[in-house]
Every structure is written in structure tokens, then in C-alpha cells.
Design a protein around this motif. Sequence first.
Motif, mmCIF file in Angstrom:
data_model
loop_
_atom_site.group_PDB
_atom_site.id
_atom_site.type_symbol
_atom_site.label_atom_id
_atom_site.label_comp_id
_atom_site.label_asym_id
_atom_site.label_seq_id
_atom_site.Cartn_x
_atom_site.Cartn_y
_atom_site.Cartn_z
ATOM 1 N N ASP A 80 4.194 -38.513 9.926
ATOM 2 C CA ASP A 80 5.230 -39.123 9.084
ATOM 3 C C ASP A 80 6.186 -38.064 8.539
ATOM 4 N N ASP A 125 7.507 -42.939 13.996
ATOM 5 C CA ASP A 125 6.300 -43.004 14.812
ATOM 6 C C ASP A 125 5.869 -44.465 14.909
ATOM 7 N N THR A 128 3.311 -46.569 14.648
ATOM 8 C CA THR A 128 1.967 -46.894 14.175
ATOM 9 C C THR A 128 1.818 -48.403 14.012
HETATM 10 MG MG MG Z 1 5.500 -43.644 10.171
#
Ligand code: MG
Length: 366
Positions: free
Chosen positions: A110, A249, A251
Motif C-alpha cells: 500500500d 494493488d 487486493t
Molecule cells: Mg491497496
Amino acid sequence: FFFQAEDGIRDSSVTGVQTVLFRSACPMPIRNYPHVLMAHGGGGRLMQQLIDSMFLSAFSHPALHARTDAAMLDSMTGRLAMTTDSYVVRPLFFPGGDIGTLAVNGTINDLAMCGARPRYLSCGFIIEEGFPMETLWRVVRSMANALAEAGVAIVTGDTKVVDRGKGDGVYINTTGVGEVAEGLLLAPSQIRPGDRILLSGDLGRHGMAIMAQREGLAFETSIESDCASLVDLVFTLVDAGIQLRCMRDLTRGGLAAALVEIAEASRCRLQISEAILPVHEQVRAACELLGLEPMHVANEGRFAAIVAPEDAERALQLMRDHALGRAATLIGEVVSHGRGEVAMVSRIGVTRIVEPPSGEQLPRIC
Ligand code: MG
């Protein structure tokens, strides 16, 4: 607090020493207590023993021995990025990783998505009474290895023990602080029509690796989680001067959630092509079995990068030259400003609007 440090990165040898897998046996004094007791979180002698023999040996760093009530850190230049995440994955161990690797990589990824080089982590353990000490050691060892690979140090932490039956083995919270690369502002507000959307690799491995491990879903598969630190790959792009606009990202909620968030925040229409999305055959098969779309499934080592059109080809090549970006693909572009939505052109040429997953279809995935 179970340990504190004065300066978590003063000794960079922490990364050098442990680069090759940290595999020592469970520290000796722990042998007297094969399971975690309430007293291991009680602030007394047993807790000190757990800290000394387990945490300090795994997260070995001279500064940790300062034992102050808070970590005192050298100030960093430029802007700081800070993020926090709690990890409750079930099962604790899965093909390609465990809760320890996840707790380190998830948080530093992150930071990397903001163009920040991760520097310091804090770590809070919530452990269930009776949890095997050996299993805790496995998790701690995984964390040490992930930290070493990413060149990050844990500088402060906390340990709590909850009654038997009131936890689920172990939960971990990590908070990360990183230093934003100079002159870099990565945010949805930075994207504009014409920008290209790059995907760093194939989709859905982490979610499917977990699902395959869960009881009642015993389909045969060799899918491994993609859990990994993205720091090195991201900074390959940053250091090469790629004009990055925004990264995320993939996730929980997968690619779909990430792109929809970016589209809504930027009020830009993104368009991607379904046929191009890289998905491993086994992941695709598992998704079909469970009625899931690969673009909704969580990843722990994949990201989407929106880059200036003139840099897209070079960025793609840099990603493909990196071990974690071999399957990097250009999946679409930012088409217009005004409506914040993601359009996907299907295999048969039909365009539909991508929706984020409605609820928590895969709970306890990270
Ligand atoms: Mg993230």
C-alpha cells in the motif's frame, strides 16, 4: 509494547543478514511453554521472555534493544506516507504464503502504491491462548523473511493474548511508514484521457489459493498465492522516470474494485478489454466452479498502473523484465472525463459497465 526502537533503519545490515531464508529453530526458552498462555500477554516475566527470545531474535535490529516506550526515528525528508491494515486470514498458512508474509507485504504494498519507499513498520499481535508456540514462530519467521526481502524494519510492536476460543489463532496488525519519492504524486486526480492502464500480472491467484485450502472446497489445484512485495517492481518504474499517474494493488475486490474506485474518484471513464486479462487456466476453472469472476478475486502481488501514453510501452517492458511482472499487460485506457465508470469490452465485442463485487464474497482472505 513488546519492543521499541530508536531508529529502525540505522543498521541496514538487518536486510543483508537475513536475505537468505531465516530458518532457525524455535528459540529454546520457548520450549518450556509449548503453547501461548494468558501470561505471555500480561506484561510480566513471561511476556518479556517471549519478546526477547522470539520477537527480538527474529526482528533482530540493534535499535530494537533501546526499549523506550515509543520508537524514536530519524526524520525523513519529503512527504511521508502512512497506512495500516489488520490481517485475519483463514487458514493461517496457504500455498505461497501465510499470515506473516501477508502482514508485511500487504502493508508495504500500500505504501509502494503511493510511490513511497517503506521504511518502518509497527506490528501488533493478538494471539489466542493455547496457540502453539511453534506455529507462532513459523509466522514470525515468515515476517522476518518478508522484511528482509523488502529492506524494511519493524520498530515497535504490541502483543496481546485473548482467552481460548475468543480469537482464531492469531491476528496481526501492521502499520507502515514510507518516504514518498521526490516530486511524485500518485492519485486518481492525476489521470487524464489517453492514459494507459497496465496490469502487472495474472489475476486471482491469492483468492483462489485460499479458497482451495478451505474446508468443503477440496478441488484439486496447485494454485499458489501471488503474495509478494511490489516495492522493487514499483521503484523500477519510478527510478526509470516513468510518468506514473496512479497505482493500486488489487487486493480485496480485485481488479474490478480497484479500477472502479479510480474511475469514481477521478470521474474518468476507463475502458478495458476482457480478452486481454491474463488469468491462469486453473484460476479460471476454480472461479467457474465457485461462480466468481477472476477480476473480482483478491491478489496480493499484483497492481494496476495508470501511466502517460508515451511511457506505456517502456513501462510494460520494464515490468516484463522483472520477476514479478513477467505477465504484465496493457489492458486498456482512460477514454474520457465526466463519467466515473469502467467499461469492459467482452470477448464477443459487447461493452458492459464493470461493477465492484457486491459484498464480501470471499471473507477472511487477508
Ligand atoms: Mg491497496
